[in-house]
Design an enzyme around this catalytic site. Structure first.
Site, short mmCIF file in Angstrom:
data_model
loop_
_atom_site.label_atom_id
_atom_site.label_comp_id
_atom_site.label_asym_id
_atom_site.label_seq_id
_atom_site.Cartn_x
_atom_site.Cartn_y
_atom_site.Cartn_z
N ASP A 10 -81.65 6.84 -21.38
CA ASP A 10 -80.49 6.15 -20.81
C ASP A 10 -79.48 7.22 -20.40
O ASP A 10 -79.59 8.38 -20.82
CB ASP A 10 -79.87 5.20 -21.85
CG ASP A 10 -78.64 4.49 -21.31
OD1 ASP A 10 -78.66 4.09 -20.13
OD2 ASP A 10 -77.64 4.36 -22.05
N SER A 11 -78.49 6.82 -19.65
CA SER A 11 -77.43 7.75 -19.28
C SER A 11 -76.60 8.16 -20.51
O SER A 11 -75.90 9.15 -20.47
CB SER A 11 -76.51 7.10 -18.25
OG SER A 11 -76.06 5.85 -18.73
N CYS A 73 -81.82 2.42 -19.00
CA CYS A 73 -80.63 2.36 -18.15
C CYS A 73 -80.90 1.44 -16.95
O CYS A 73 -81.84 1.66 -16.18
CB CYS A 73 -80.31 3.77 -17.67
SG CYS A 73 -78.91 3.86 -16.57
N GLU A 153 -67.71 2.04 -24.92
CA GLU A 153 -67.78 3.40 -25.47
C GLU A 153 -66.63 3.66 -26.45
O GLU A 153 -66.75 4.47 -27.36
CB GLU A 153 -67.73 4.44 -24.35
CG GLU A 153 -68.95 4.45 -23.46
CD GLU A 153 -69.97 5.49 -23.87
OE1 GLU A 153 -69.59 6.48 -24.50
OE2 GLU A 153 -71.16 5.28 -23.57
N CYS A 187 -76.49 -4.39 -17.83
CA CYS A 187 -76.07 -3.02 -18.13
C CYS A 187 -76.24 -2.82 -19.62
O CYS A 187 -75.97 -3.73 -20.42
CB CYS A 187 -74.61 -2.84 -17.72
SG CYS A 187 -73.92 -1.26 -18.24
N HIS A 189 -74.53 -1.40 -21.79
CA HIS A 189 -73.35 -1.51 -22.65
C HIS A 189 -72.88 -2.94 -22.87
O HIS A 189 -72.11 -3.21 -23.77
CB HIS A 189 -72.18 -0.72 -22.05
CG HIS A 189 -72.35 0.76 -22.17
ND1 HIS A 189 -73.43 1.43 -21.63
CD2 HIS A 189 -71.59 1.70 -22.78
CE1 HIS A 189 -73.31 2.72 -21.90
NE2 HIS A 189 -72.20 2.90 -22.59
N1 DGL Z 1 -76.67 2.89 -18.70
C1 DGL Z 1 -75.93 2.35 -17.58
C2 DGL Z 1 -76.60 1.06 -17.10
O1 DGL Z 1 -77.26 0.36 -17.85
C3 DGL Z 1 -74.48 2.08 -17.96
C4 DGL Z 1 -73.67 3.33 -18.19
C5 DGL Z 1 -73.59 4.21 -16.98
O2 DGL Z 1 -72.93 3.84 -15.98
O3 DGL Z 1 -74.20 5.28 -17.02
O4 DGL Z 1 -76.47 0.72 -15.96
#
Ligand code: DGL
Length: 272
Positions: A10-11, A73, A153, A187, A189
């Site tokens: 993931d990011s 992600c 976050e 997403c 988060h």
């Molecule tokens: N992991 C990203 C997503 O699910 C969210 C956080 C980001 O923008 O990197 O789209």
């Protein structure tokens, strides 16, 4: 080969919500989770940049001989999945968009379906296409909710601030005619904000989270390809981060739902 780990990336730390569902669903599997914390967010970056980052993250996990790759992600799944699948074949690469769309169609077969996600995911329209691929003409409306990433976050998942932001994003969706019957948390988060989103969305809208359906999709592939872990030894999980391993452990606990030992989060550089 079946005793190798499953790679997830993931990011950042949000994808730990997907890992949480995977661990619950596949308790005998080992996982290596990579969070590209140095380069988060992906959601506001161009498709080319996200694809480049995703390829580097996937390559780092492939070096560790993972038997399968889960792109937790949504943004990376939305823009880079075909490239990753082609580049790393025959290792199966699974994203979260198709399982999420499937869950949404199951929840609201006639629609309308609302999708909330990052700017990149919304712009690319991957959820809209994945819902359309189910062969019905289900109305889909989308809304980018970039601020949700920052407040999740910060751990600000409930309370006045979270609620005010949720109202700003979600009320316009509720005003759509006909009103959406399902809301996709598109997403990593957003599941952390589920209570607040549910409060604003009200009881008539079903919240859909791709983590569960992704876990089921992963299980199906493991079964079909005979890749399930055979060892009876207790599985151990590995965490990699491209920046701030201490923060990864501290904030990551909220998303994973269990403690992460900071000493076990390895700092990695994807550009070397
Ligand atoms: N992991 C990203 C997503 O699910 C969210 C956080 C980001 O923008 O990197 O789209």
């Amino acid at each position: 080969m079946s005793d190798a780990a499953i790679g997830i990336f993931d990011s950042g730390i949000g994808g730990l919500t997907v890992m949480r569902a995977l661990v619950a669903h596949l308790p005998n599997e080992e996982f290596i989770y990579l969070g590209d914390t140095a380069r988060l967010p992906y959601g506001t970056k161009s498709g080319d940049t996200v694809t480049r980052y995703a390829v580097q993250a996937a390559a780092a996990l492939m070096k560790r001989k993972v038997k399968m790759l889960v792109v937790a992600c949504n943004t990376a799944s939305a823009v880079a999945l075909p490239a990753l699948q082609e580049m790393f074949a025959p290792v199966p690469v699974v994203g979260v968009i198709v399982p999420g769309a499937e869950a949404a169609v199951t929840a609201a077969p006639e629609g309308p379906i609302a999708v909330i996600a990052t700017e990149g995911t919304v712009k690319g329209g991957a959820y809209v296409r994945a819902i359309e691929d189910h062969g019905r003409s289900i109305p889909v409306i989308q809304q980018a909710c970039s601020l949700f990433v920052s407040i999740a976050e910060e751990g600000l998942v409930e309370g006045d601030i979270a609620e005010a932001i949720a109202r700003r994003y979600i009320e316009p969706l509720l005003a759509a005619v006909p009103k959406p019957k399902a809301l996709v948390l598109g997403c990593t988060h957003f599941p952390a904000l589920k209570n607040t989103i549910a409060k604003v969305a009200g009881p008539d809208i079903r919240l859909v989270d791709s983590a569960e359906t992704t876990a089921k999709a992963v299980e199906k592939i493991l079964r079909e390809k005979n890749l399930k872990r055979g060892s009876a030894a207790k599985p151990s999980h590995t965490f990699l981060a491209t920046d701030a391993p201490d923060r990864f452990a501290r904030v990551g606990e909220i998303f994973l739902g269990q403690p992460i030992d900071p000493g076990r989060v390895e700092l990695v550089d994807l550009q070397t």
